[in-house]
Design an enzyme around this catalytic site. Structure first.
Site, PDB file in Angstrom:
ATOM      1  N   GLU A   1       0.828  -1.214   0.000  1.00  0.00           N
ATOM      2  CA  GLU A   1       0.000   0.000   0.000  1.00  0.00           C
ATOM      3  C   GLU A   1       0.857   1.256   0.000  1.00  0.00           C
ATOM      4  O   GLU A   1       0.540   2.225  -0.686  1.00  0.00           O
ATOM      5  CB  GLU A   1      -0.949   0.004   1.210  1.00  0.00           C
TER       6      GLU A   1
ATOM      7  N   ASP B   1      -9.735   5.853  -2.334  1.00  0.00           N
ATOM      8  CA  ASP B   1      -8.589   6.365  -3.087  1.00  0.00           C
ATOM      9  C   ASP B   1      -9.154   7.089  -4.310  1.00  0.00           C
ATOM     10  O   ASP B   1     -10.366   7.274  -4.433  1.00  0.00           O
ATOM     11  CB  ASP B   1      -7.645   5.224  -3.489  1.00  0.00           C
TER      12      ASP B   1
ATOM     13  N   TYR C   1      -6.510   7.048   3.614  1.00  0.00           N
ATOM     14  CA  TYR C   1      -6.691   5.935   2.684  1.00  0.00           C
ATOM     15  C   TYR C   1      -5.953   4.677   3.160  1.00  0.00           C
ATOM     16  O   TYR C   1      -6.538   3.589   3.263  1.00  0.00           O
ATOM     17  CB  TYR C   1      -6.202   6.292   1.262  1.00  0.00           C
TER      18      TYR C   1
END
Length: 335
Positions: free
Chosen positions: A40, A139, A121
DNA sequence: AAGGCGTGGTG
DNA sequence: TCACCAAGCCT
């Protein structure tokens, strides 16, 4: 309607899910939090295709967060070189050490949000994908999909609260990790910013933007500012088949990364004769970097062997500058 | 809160 | 070709 929307997304995902090195197969309630976190952070503003090989290299080199936490700063930055947004690498190191210190990742979104480099996020994504906790994961893909579903007429920057409320209503209580990845995949591969593939979309029948006949016009694009153009010089200091490198200041552009020493950026090109010039685009300005020969080392630095320059961990700007000089040199030799 | 912060792919 | 854009975060 909302429950059906999530169901359709999940069904489409189970049929079409891309196989990605950090992704568990659909249906997994949890995924190794180290892999989720590492991927991520790498994926923040960076494309999947770019991240895949870099993720593999990181994982091969540091298979656990304890291993990463024990690594030298310079080694992590070297492995990050070329990925861009280098504050992410500095935060990655700080986060790994904080997590190793406390004996593992926290499982709640709120605690994750407090770790270095984890914003709204990423904290939500890790909570959902790694730990199966319900979280509203938004996102840029999700924002676009939701804006199109509802044909929202305002630029995304002005509708964050509305998008969040709509995504909250859309988010199921189960399969939360798959759902987050399903809607992001849809945005990346079907509901693309340009040329959306509405014919392949499982939500076509309920999409207000599709019904409008101009799905691509949602959400409206915000006007962008013009990027200024700047100039700079970098010093090429070579001795005994080694090149003089320095480390840039820890904060700011290319912060903490190895570099050629050089001038500040300027609005006018340098007047001196140059070995080579590279044009490089940053997010907020473009740069012409002229490489200029010097004889004496400048500042705090080190001699790096020329034949190992590819392993120096230079960010792309300086890697390109080095290549340009070496190319010019070999062309001159051939002539 | 608006701007700093990289790089590579693509339509 | 080139403007746009990407699984954003930080101050």
């Amino acid at each position: 309607m909302f429950a059906n929307t999530a169901s359709r997304l999940l069904a489409h995902y189970r049929e079409n899910a891309r196989s990605l090195p950090w992704r568990a197969s659909p249906g997994a309630a949890r995924t190794d939090p180290y892999r989720v976190w590492l991927s991520e952070v790498m994926l923040q503003q960076t494309t999947v295709a770019t991240v895949i090989p870099r993720f593999q290299r990181f994982l091969d080199r540091w298979p656990t967060i304890e291993a990463l936490a024990a690594a030298e700063d310079a080694e992590v930055l070297r492995e990050w070189a070329g990925l861009g947004y280098y504050a992410r690498a500095r935060n990655l190191i700080a986060c790994a050490r904080a997590v190793a210190q406390r004996g593992g990742f926290p499982e709640t979104e709120a605690e994750l949000r407090g770790l270095p480099g984890l914003g709204d996020y990423t904290a939500a994504a890790i909570a959902a994908i790694a730990f199966g906790r319900r979280a509203v994961v938004i996102d840029t893909n999700v924002a676009r999909v939701v804006a199109r579903l509802h044909a929202i007429e305002q630029p995304l920057a002005e509708t964050r609260r509305q998008i969040r409320a709509l995504m909250d209503a859309l988010t199921p209580d189960e399969d939360v990790g798959d759902f987050a990845q399903a809607i992001m995949d849809l945005g990346a591969t079907v509901c693309r910013p340009r040329a959306p593939r509405c014919e392949a979309c499982p939500l076509q029948s309920e999409c207000a933007a599709f019904a409008s006949g101009e799905p691509e016009s949602f959400p409206p694009r915000a006007l962008r500012r013009e990027r200024p153009h700047r100039f700079g010089a970098a010093w090429w200091i070579e001795r005994n088949d080694a090149l003089w490198l320095v480390r840039r200041p820890a904060r700011g552009l290319l912060g903490g990364m190895p570099a050629l020493p050089g001038s500040e950026w300027s609005d006018v090109p340098p007047a001196e004769p140059v070995l080579a010039t590279v044009a490089h685009g940053f997010t907020h300005f473009t740069l012409d970097l002229a490489v200029v020969a010097r004889s004496e080392p400048l500042g705090d630095g080190w001699w790096h062997p020329m034949d190992q320059i590819a392993e120096a961990g230079l960010p792309t700007l300086y890697a390109r500058a080095v290549s340009a000089v070496l190319d010019a040199r070999s062309e001159r030799r051939a002539a």
